[in-house]
Design an enzyme around this catalytic site. Structure first.
Site, PDB file in Angstrom:
ATOM      1  N   GLU A 294      16.312  61.277 -29.825  1.00  0.00           N
ATOM      2  CA  GLU A 294      16.675  60.547 -28.647  1.00  0.00           C
ATOM      3  C   GLU A 294      16.504  61.705 -27.587  1.00  0.00           C
ATOM      4  O   GLU A 294      16.190  60.932 -26.523  1.00  0.00           O
ATOM      5  CB  GLU A 294      17.986  60.056 -29.108  1.00  0.00           C
ATOM      6  CG  GLU A 294      18.414  59.217 -30.093  1.00  0.00           C
ATOM      7  CD  GLU A 294      17.587  57.771 -29.821  1.00  0.00           C
ATOM      8  OE1 GLU A 294      17.492  57.691 -28.682  1.00  0.00           O
ATOM      9  OE2 GLU A 294      17.792  56.853 -30.685  1.00  0.00           O
ATOM     10  N   ARG A 298      14.149  60.104 -24.502  1.00  0.00           N
ATOM     11  CA  ARG A 298      15.082  60.039 -23.418  1.00  0.00           C
ATOM     12  C   ARG A 298      14.955  60.964 -22.350  1.00  0.00           C
ATOM     13  O   ARG A 298      14.459  60.636 -20.993  1.00  0.00           O
ATOM     14  CB  ARG A 298      16.258  59.496 -23.708  1.00  0.00           C
ATOM     15  CG  ARG A 298      16.411  58.512 -24.622  1.00  0.00           C
ATOM     16  CD  ARG A 298      18.052  57.923 -24.530  1.00  0.00           C
ATOM     17  NE  ARG A 298      18.138  57.023 -25.756  1.00  0.00           N
ATOM     18  CZ  ARG A 298      19.373  56.038 -25.978  1.00  0.00           C
ATOM     19  NH1 ARG A 298      19.839  55.938 -25.021  1.00  0.00           N
ATOM     20  NH2 ARG A 298      19.457  55.594 -27.292  1.00  0.00           N
ATOM     21  N   ASP A 427      10.312  51.971 -37.156  1.00  0.00           N
ATOM     22  CA  ASP A 427       9.508  51.226 -36.230  1.00  0.00           C
ATOM     23  C   ASP A 427       8.331  51.986 -35.582  1.00  0.00           C
ATOM     24  O   ASP A 427       7.293  51.837 -35.381  1.00  0.00           O
ATOM     25  CB  ASP A 427      10.136  50.605 -35.445  1.00  0.00           C
ATOM     26  CG  ASP A 427      11.517  51.352 -34.953  1.00  0.00           C
ATOM     27  OD1 ASP A 427      11.533  52.664 -35.164  1.00  0.00           O
ATOM     28  OD2 ASP A 427      12.082  51.031 -33.754  1.00  0.00           O
ATOM     29  N   GLU A 561      13.056  45.396 -26.476  1.00  0.00           N
ATOM     30  CA  GLU A 561      11.668  45.094 -27.157  1.00  0.00           C
ATOM     31  C   GLU A 561      10.914  43.760 -26.661  1.00  0.00           C
ATOM     32  O   GLU A 561       9.867  43.838 -26.589  1.00  0.00           O
ATOM     33  CB  GLU A 561      12.056  45.241 -28.550  1.00  0.00           C
ATOM     34  CG  GLU A 561      12.198  46.544 -29.178  1.00  0.00           C
ATOM     35  CD  GLU A 561      13.441  47.202 -28.691  1.00  0.00           C
ATOM     36  OE1 GLU A 561      13.655  48.383 -28.806  1.00  0.00           O
ATOM     37  OE2 GLU A 561      14.551  46.179 -28.408  1.00  0.00           O
ATOM     38  N   THR A 650       8.035  55.390 -26.016  1.00  0.00           N
ATOM     39  CA  THR A 650       8.770  54.573 -26.887  1.00  0.00           C
ATOM     40  C   THR A 650      10.106  54.580 -26.196  1.00  0.00           C
ATOM     41  O   THR A 650      10.782  53.463 -26.350  1.00  0.00           O
ATOM     42  CB  THR A 650       9.029  55.029 -28.419  1.00  0.00           C
ATOM     43  OG1 THR A 650       9.709  53.537 -29.098  1.00  0.00           O
ATOM     44  CG2 THR A 650      10.071  56.107 -28.628  1.00  0.00           C
TER      45      THR A 650
END
Length: 661
Positions: A294, A298, A427, A561, A650
């Site tokens: 994360e 980010r 994913d 998404e 992502t």
């Protein structure tokens, strides 16, 4: 008769016999063993003896299995060392191989300053040695412009709550995006180094003709930012209902995640104010545990992206500082990183609930660390993540390219085998196979091949159609049993498939992308609020009265998404229905998640438009991803962050595609 004299009876003697034995000559030892062991064994019941036999053979089998697995693992480690040099040099002709330069902000008339490449220092904990400062002339120039802009201040709502913030409006130092930037790959601006035009030399290019829908996205962002700025400034997440904040890492997560969004949307004042906070308040020397995945996607991703868009070396300084502090996570027996690391003490550790790492997390940090090495010249970052990529590439336990969800940091092997999903914990593994291949100039063919194999595995094992409407969806496989369950997270896949087609992969992938995009749209449209639940179950049996889908977890977290894939599908097909679907999505966010005092909140029940039950939390990715993708969806300018020049991580942070020399 003669009688012999009688003898007195022998007197009774008590004695103690002591036998000293040194391991031999003890005559009764064998009989004693027979009496103590054999007799006890015969005294056991038949069931007890059977249990002992079973445990004995079970331990023997476990020992054999452990020996086989260990032998396989050590064989893989020995082979991996020989492969590293071969695969590590697979991109010899790309620009990242050139010694990079970290640019400092300069005045337009100043001569470019080139920092000499220093030998790489051994890794050490603590702040990195990168200390770049703008030239004195540039600092003076900024002070002059601040004084000139002082008269423009006065918006009380825009006054920072932090003590270090200022009330003046800082003049905008550069374009939102240069139109020609989308058609020229960023790394072509350098020969032996990476050079960016000084911000003062860029054209003042604030979008003059935003369409109505883009303006609506800007308005939504400003409303969300208003709540964050007023009630959670410098904190991780806004709690808009209680007008407070939530801390996760204590690193201003929402502010950093939104930096490049503000630049792209042309929000000058907001960007400059956030940049001042980064300069004065963002400090990674903190005794705090952060999640490696994360914090990479980010924070590190946003700092790198904002550096590329703005040319301001401040963001690269912060990126290297954070990247260096994340490196201890890779100190494991297998080099598969820990899920968490303390950026102050440099100690990595697994999460509390398991000793394993998730496959998606350890394979979805490569874009960022590779780019950090390219910009700084420190190969340590790239080597760490590429070792993970190569290791997973050679692992057994896959199913036609599909991977399990967990991996051991000790053995380096997949754990919990038999569970295959494109949802949480797996994913972005598939997403980063394609995007690393694109980022690296399409030179790393093993990444492309793994991606193509995985797509075929999806078709073979996970793809189904619902009843009665024949909606194509991606389910899960659990130990050979199919589950008609699809996370909203899987809605990244239509956009990823379309991106692959754009870069030359099989055209039939676009057909699958369009079919899945329709399903993701219906996951939103068929809910009363127009917002998709977190998890959806599909009906695969033709039964009367049954609908195609039924939500399991009914909450919506403001996830990006659907908007992400709509952006890719519209950008690459030109079909305006995808813009319409995105517009419906934005209206639903405004109607059911907007908090009047500022901010947006995730909701608990997408089926109840009267009581959606706000959860009092605005995730950082709503500003970092969701609104960014909607803004890009509503523009017709394909050169705005061209997909031939940038690849999005992502978390929707654009990074430049490397180009061959």
């Amino acid at each position: 008769m003669y009688l012999p004299p009688s003898r007195p009876p022998p007197s009774h003697r008590d004695f103690i016999s002591v036998t000293l034995s040194f391991g031999e000559g003890y005559d009764n030892s064998k009989s004693r063993r027979r009496r103590s062991c054999w007799r006890k064994w015969k005294q056991l019941s038949r069931m007890q003896r059977n249990v002992i036999f079973f445990l004995f053979f079970f331990l023997v089998i476990c020992g054999l299995l452990f020996y086989i697995n260990s032998a396989t693992h050590w064989k893989a480690l020995s082979v991996r060392s020989s492969e590293e040099q071969k695969m590590g040099s697979e991109i010899p002709g790309l620009k990242p191989a050139h010694p990079p330069v970290l640019p400092a902000l300069q005045k337009a008339d100043a001569k470019p300053e080139v920092l000499s490449q220093k030998p790489r220092k051994p890794f050490r904990r603590g702040p990195p040695s990168l200390q770049l400062k703008a030239p004195d002339g540039d600092r003076k120039d900024r002070q002059d412009r601040r004084q000139m802009a002082a008269g423009k201040a006065g918006d009380p709502e825009a006054a920072p709550r932090e003590a270090d913030a200022q009330t003046t409006v800082i003049s905008w130092r550069g374009a939102v995006i240069e139109p020609e930037q989308g058609t020229h790959l960023p790394s072509r601006r350098a020969e032996a180094s990476i050079k960016h035009a000084s911000p003062e030399t860029k054209t003042e290019n604030v979008p003059a003709s935003l369409n109505m829908r883009q303006k609506a996205v800007v308005s939504a962002f400003r409303h969300a930012w208003k709540g964050y700025r007023k009630y959670a400034w410098g904190r991780d997440e806004l709690k808009p209902l209680s007008k407070s904040y939530n801390e996760w890492f204590g690193l201003g997560l929402t502010l950093i995640d939104a930096l490049d969004t503000m630049w792209i949307l042309g929000l000058k004042q907001e960007f400059e104010e956030a940049k001042r906070w980064v300069s004065k308040k963002l400090n990674f020397q903190k005794n705090v545990d952060v999640n490696l995945f994360e914090s990479t996607i980010r924070i590190l991703g946003s700092l790198l992206s904002t550096y590329h868009l703005s040319g301001d070396s401040l963001f690269l300084e912060k990126a290297k500082d954070l990247g260096t502090r994340l490196m201890p996570a890779f100190r494991t027996p297998s080099r598969i990183p820990f899920s968490d690391v303390n950026i102050g003490t440099g100690v990595g550790h697994p999460p509390r609930w398991t000793s394993d790492s998730t496959v998606a997390e350890v394979t979805s940090i490569q874009l960022e660390f590779r780019e950090l090495s390219r910009l700084t010249g420190d190969t340590e970052f790239q080597e760490a993540v590429q070792l993970v990529t190569r290791h997973v590439h050679g692992l057994g336990g896959k199913k036609d390219g599909l991977v399990p969800m967990f991996i051991s940091i000790y053995s380096g092997l997949f754990t919990h085998p038999g569970m295959f999903t494109l949802g949480a914990r797996a994913d972005s593994y598939y997403e980063y196979l394609l995007k690393q291949w694109i980022q690296g100039g399409k030179q790393e063919t093993h990444l492309r091949d793994d991606y193509l194999e995985a797509v075929e595995g999806i078709k073979m094992h996970l793809l189904r159609e619902s009843e009665p409407s024949k909606l194509t969806f991606v389910g899960e496989l659990s130990h050979g049993h199919f589950r008609a369950k699809m996370d909203h997270l899987v809605c990244f896949l239509p956009g990823t498939l379309a991106l692959g087609v754009h870069h030359g992969l099989p055209a039939e992938h676009m057909d699958l992308a369009k079919a899945l995009m329709e399903t993701c749209h219906q996951m939103n449209r068929q809910m009363e609020t127009g917002l998709s639940p977190e998890i959806m179950y599909f009906n695969i049996f033709p039964l009367a009265g049954r609908q195609d889908m039924e939500p399991a977890d009914r909450h919506n977290l403001l996830r990006p998404e659907t908007a992400e894939s709509l952006f890719y599908l519209y950008r690459l097909t030109g079909d305006r229905k995808y813009q319409e679907w995105g517009w419906e999505l934005l209206q639903s966010f405004n109607q059911f998640t907007r908090v009047p005092s500022g901010g947006y909140s995730s909701i608990n029940n997408v089926r109840d438009p009267q009581k959606p039950e706000p959860r009092d939390k605005m995730e950082s990715f709503f500003l970092g991803e969701t609104l960014k993708y909607l803004y890009l969806l509503f523009t017709d300018d394909k050169d705005l962050l061209s997909l031939d020049a940038y690849v999005f991580n992502t978390e929707a942070h654009p990074l430049p595609i490397w180009t061959p020399a």
